[in-house]
Design a protein around this motif. Structure first.
Motif, PDB file in Angstrom:
ATOM      1  N   LEU A   2       0.859  -1.186   0.000  1.00 31.18           N
ATOM      2  CA  LEU A   2       0.000   0.000   0.000  1.00 31.18           C
ATOM      3  C   LEU A   2       0.888   1.225   0.000  1.00 31.18           C
ATOM      4  O   LEU A   2       1.784   1.368   0.814  1.00 31.18           O
ATOM      5  N   LYS A   3       0.652   2.143  -0.925  1.00 32.45           N
ATOM      6  CA  LYS A   3       1.493   3.322  -1.096  1.00 32.45           C
ATOM      7  C   LYS A   3       1.035   4.517  -0.275  1.00 32.45           C
ATOM      8  O   LYS A   3       1.792   5.439  -0.044  1.00 32.45           O
ATOM      9  N   GLY A   4      -0.187   4.530   0.140  1.00 37.72           N
ATOM     10  CA  GLY A   4      -0.733   5.660   0.879  1.00 37.72           C
ATOM     11  C   GLY A   4      -2.180   5.868   0.497  1.00 37.72           C
ATOM     12  O   GLY A   4      -2.633   5.389  -0.534  1.00 37.72           O
ATOM     13  N   LEU A   5      -2.894   6.553   1.344  1.00 38.17           N
ATOM     14  CA  LEU A   5      -4.302   6.829   1.079  1.00 38.17           C
ATOM     15  C   LEU A   5      -4.405   7.699  -0.157  1.00 38.17           C
ATOM     16  O   LEU A   5      -3.670   8.673  -0.302  1.00 38.17           O
ATOM     17  N   ARG A   6      -5.297   7.363  -1.068  1.00 39.80           N
ATOM     18  CA  ARG A   6      -5.446   8.116  -2.302  1.00 39.80           C
ATOM     19  C   ARG A   6      -6.840   8.713  -2.466  1.00 39.80           C
ATOM     20  O   ARG A   6      -6.968   9.850  -2.869  1.00 39.80           O
ATOM     21  N   THR A   7      -7.887   7.927  -2.196  1.00 41.51           N
ATOM     22  CA  THR A   7      -9.224   8.338  -2.593  1.00 41.51           C
ATOM     23  C   THR A   7     -10.242   8.114  -1.485  1.00 41.51           C
ATOM     24  O   THR A   7     -10.309   7.027  -0.920  1.00 41.51           O
ATOM     25  N   ALA A   8     -11.026   9.135  -1.206  1.00 46.29           N
ATOM     26  CA  ALA A   8     -12.232   8.986  -0.394  1.00 46.29           C
ATOM     27  C   ALA A   8     -13.380   9.029  -1.390  1.00 46.29           C
ATOM     28  O   ALA A   8     -13.512   9.992  -2.159  1.00 46.29           O
ATOM     29  N   LEU A   9     -14.184   7.994  -1.402  1.00 50.89           N
ATOM     30  CA  LEU A   9     -15.240   7.838  -2.399  1.00 50.89           C
ATOM     31  C   LEU A   9     -16.602   8.010  -1.754  1.00 50.89           C
ATOM     32  O   LEU A   9     -16.890   7.400  -0.724  1.00 50.89           O
ATOM     33  N   TYR A  10     -17.435   8.846  -2.384  1.00 49.36           N
ATOM     34  CA  TYR A  10     -18.795   9.071  -1.913  1.00 49.36           C
ATOM     35  C   TYR A  10     -19.769   8.662  -3.014  1.00 49.36           C
ATOM     36  O   TYR A  10     -19.664   9.130  -4.146  1.00 49.36           O
ATOM     37  N   HIS A  11     -20.712   7.800  -2.668  1.00 48.74           N
ATOM     38  CA  HIS A  11     -21.769   7.414  -3.604  1.00 48.74           C
ATOM     39  C   HIS A  11     -22.854   8.482  -3.545  1.00 48.74           C
ATOM     40  O   HIS A  11     -23.243   8.918  -2.457  1.00 48.74           O
ATOM     41  N   VAL A  12     -23.315   8.901  -4.719  1.00 49.66           N
ATOM     42  CA  VAL A  12     -24.296   9.986  -4.790  1.00 49.66           C
ATOM     43  C   VAL A  12     -25.434   9.600  -5.726  1.00 49.66           C
ATOM     44  O   VAL A  12     -25.225   8.926  -6.731  1.00 49.66           O
ATOM     45  N   SER A  13     -26.634  10.020  -5.384  1.00 50.73           N
ATOM     46  CA  SER A  13     -27.804   9.691  -6.208  1.00 50.73           C
ATOM     47  C   SER A  13     -27.943  10.611  -7.414  1.00 50.73           C
ATOM     48  O   SER A  13     -28.582  10.260  -8.394  1.00 50.73           O
ATOM     49  N   ASP A  14     -27.344  11.797  -7.362  1.00 52.14           N
ATOM     50  CA  ASP A  14     -27.419  12.765  -8.462  1.00 52.14           C
ATOM     51  C   ASP A  14     -26.003  13.275  -8.727  1.00 52.14           C
ATOM     52  O   ASP A  14     -25.530  14.205  -8.065  1.00 52.14           O
ATOM     53  N   LEU A  15     -25.320  12.659  -9.687  1.00 50.26           N
ATOM     54  CA  LEU A  15     -23.914  12.977  -9.956  1.00 50.26           C
ATOM     55  C   LEU A  15     -23.733  14.432 -10.386  1.00 50.26           C
ATOM     56  O   LEU A  15     -22.807  15.108  -9.930  1.00 50.26           O
ATOM     57  N   ALA A  16     -24.613  14.933 -11.251  1.00 50.78           N
ATOM     58  CA  ALA A  16     -24.486  16.320 -11.723  1.00 50.78           C
ATOM     59  C   ALA A  16     -24.607  17.313 -10.562  1.00 50.78           C
ATOM     60  O   ALA A  16     -23.816  18.258 -10.448  1.00 50.78           O
ATOM     61  N   ALA A  17     -25.587  17.101  -9.697  1.00 46.50           N
ATOM     62  CA  ALA A  17     -25.771  18.000  -8.558  1.00 46.50           C
ATOM     63  C   ALA A  17     -24.600  17.895  -7.582  1.00 46.50           C
ATOM     64  O   ALA A  17     -24.133  18.908  -7.058  1.00 46.50           O
ATOM     65  N   ALA A  18     -24.123  16.683  -7.352  1.00 52.49           N
ATOM     66  CA  ALA A  18     -22.997  16.492  -6.436  1.00 52.49           C
ATOM     67  C   ALA A  18     -21.728  17.135  -7.001  1.00 52.49           C
ATOM     68  O   ALA A  18     -20.964  17.765  -6.265  1.00 52.49           O
ATOM     69  N   LYS A  19     -21.509  16.997  -8.320  1.00 55.88           N
ATOM     70  CA  LYS A  19     -20.343  17.621  -8.951  1.00 55.88           C
ATOM     71  C   LYS A  19     -20.401  19.134  -8.787  1.00 55.88           C
ATOM     72  O   LYS A  19     -19.410  19.773  -8.420  1.00 55.88           O
ATOM     73  N   LEU A  20     -21.552  19.716  -9.017  1.00 55.00           N
ATOM     74  CA  LEU A  20     -21.730  21.157  -8.874  1.00 55.00           C
ATOM     75  C   LEU A  20     -21.487  21.589  -7.428  1.00 55.00           C
ATOM     76  O   LEU A  20     -20.772  22.561  -7.157  1.00 55.00           O
ATOM     77  N   TRP A  21     -22.042  20.849  -6.483  1.00 58.47           N
ATOM     78  CA  TRP A  21     -21.906  21.197  -5.070  1.00 58.47           C
ATOM     79  C   TRP A  21     -20.449  21.114  -4.626  1.00 58.47           C
ATOM     80  O   TRP A  21     -19.924  22.042  -4.012  1.00 58.47           O
ATOM     81  N   TYR A  22     -19.791  19.995  -4.943  1.00 50.35           N
ATOM     82  CA  TYR A  22     -18.394  19.835  -4.531  1.00 50.35           C
ATOM     83  C   TYR A  22     -17.476  20.797  -5.270  1.00 50.35           C
ATOM     84  O   TYR A  22     -16.471  21.260  -4.701  1.00 50.35           O
ATOM     85  N   SER A  23     -17.778  21.157  -6.508  1.00 49.12           N
ATOM     86  CA  SER A  23     -16.996  22.179  -7.210  1.00 49.12           C
ATOM     87  C   SER A  23     -17.069  23.497  -6.450  1.00 49.12           C
ATOM     88  O   SER A  23     -16.062  24.208  -6.310  1.00 49.12           O
ATOM     89  N   GLY A  24     -18.254  23.831  -5.946  1.00 45.67           N
ATOM     90  CA  GLY A  24     -18.423  25.047  -5.147  1.00 45.67           C
ATOM     91  C   GLY A  24     -17.696  24.963  -3.817  1.00 45.67           C
ATOM     92  O   GLY A  24     -17.040  25.915  -3.396  1.00 45.67           O
ATOM     93  N   VAL A  25     -17.819  23.827  -3.151  1.00 48.04           N
ATOM     94  CA  VAL A  25     -17.154  23.636  -1.855  1.00 48.04           C
ATOM     95  C   VAL A  25     -15.641  23.737  -2.011  1.00 48.04           C
ATOM     96  O   VAL A  25     -14.959  24.389  -1.213  1.00 48.04           O
ATOM     97  N   LEU A  26     -15.103  23.107  -3.044  1.00 47.56           N
ATOM     98  CA  LEU A  26     -13.653  23.036  -3.223  1.00 47.56           C
ATOM     99  C   LEU A  26     -13.075  24.219  -3.997  1.00 47.56           C
ATOM    100  O   LEU A  26     -11.867  24.422  -3.998  1.00 47.56           O
ATOM    101  N   GLY A  27     -13.941  24.971  -4.684  1.00 46.14           N
ATOM    102  CA  GLY A  27     -13.477  26.102  -5.465  1.00 46.14           C
ATOM    103  C   GLY A  27     -12.717  25.715  -6.714  1.00 46.14           C
ATOM    104  O   GLY A  27     -11.877  26.472  -7.192  1.00 46.14           O
ATOM    105  N   LYS A  28     -13.011  24.528  -7.243  1.00 51.35           N
ATOM    106  CA  LYS A  28     -12.360  24.089  -8.484  1.00 51.35           C
ATOM    107  C   LYS A  28     -13.180  23.009  -9.160  1.00 51.35           C
ATOM    108  O   LYS A  28     -14.052  22.393  -8.547  1.00 51.35           O
ATOM    109  N   GLU A  29     -12.864  22.809 -10.423  1.00 51.61           N
ATOM    110  CA  GLU A  29     -13.533  21.778 -11.217  1.00 51.61           C
ATOM    111  C   GLU A  29     -12.826  20.443 -11.020  1.00 51.61           C
ATOM    112  O   GLU A  29     -11.656  20.396 -10.624  1.00 51.61           O
ATOM    113  N   PRO A  30     -13.498  19.335 -11.315  1.00 48.04           N
ATOM    114  CA  PRO A  30     -12.860  18.022 -11.184  1.00 48.04           C
ATOM    115  C   PRO A  30     -11.742  17.833 -12.213  1.00 48.04           C
ATOM    116  O   PRO A  30     -11.776  18.427 -13.284  1.00 48.04           O
ATOM    117  N   TYR A  31     -10.769  16.986 -11.861  1.00 45.36           N
ATOM    118  CA  TYR A  31      -9.717  16.651 -12.820  1.00 45.36           C
ATOM    119  C   TYR A  31     -10.140  15.473 -13.693  1.00 45.36           C
ATOM    120  O   TYR A  31      -9.591  15.255 -14.764  1.00 45.36           O
TER     121      TYR A  31
END
Length: 122
Positions: A2-31
């Motif tokens: 194991l090289k180190g923690l990489r990903t925290a994964l959240y299951h979401v019922s509405d991917l578009a809404a979650a992407k928009l919300w997390y983009s706002g929270v993080l202040g950036k777009e997904p990579y």
């Protein structure tokens, strides 16, 4: 292994809404932005959004994924050491592979081989 923690994964019922919300929270777009998964680089770690709700209920909708160099070898070793398969190795595109097991104590353990992800220097 194991090289180190990489990903925290959240299951979401509405991917578009979650992407928009997390983009706002993080202040950036997904990579990484696909209809089956959205990934954000957050200080050298990945926050992932997954619309697959198979086996998910409120309260168990997250998982942590540990980075590995060779997912096939690591997955086989975890099984040999007593883990049981939760989800087999899946190629999710871009050379990225994921899998998860249940450790002998009932905990989900995710592994990810991700040649695309780069640790963000702060």
């Amino acid at each position: 292994m194991l090289k180190g923690l990489r990903t925290a994964l959240y299951h979401v019922s509405d991917l578009a809404a979650a992407k928009l919300w997390y983009s706002g929270v993080l202040g950036k777009e997904p990579y990484f932005d696909e209809p089956f998964y959205v990934g954000f680089n957050v200080g050298g770690f990945e926050l992932g959004l997954d619309p697959d709700l198979t086996g998910v209920s409120p309260g168990n909708s997250h998982a942590a994924y540990w980075g590995v160099d060779d997912i096939e070898r690591c997955h086989a070793r975890l099984i040999a050491l007593g883990a049981t398969e939760r989800s087999g190795i899946q190629d999710v595109g871009g050379g990225i592979k994921v899998a998860s097991v249940i450790d002998p104590f009932g905990n989900p353990l995710g592994i990810i081989e991700n040649p695309v992800f780069r640790i963000e220097e702060s």
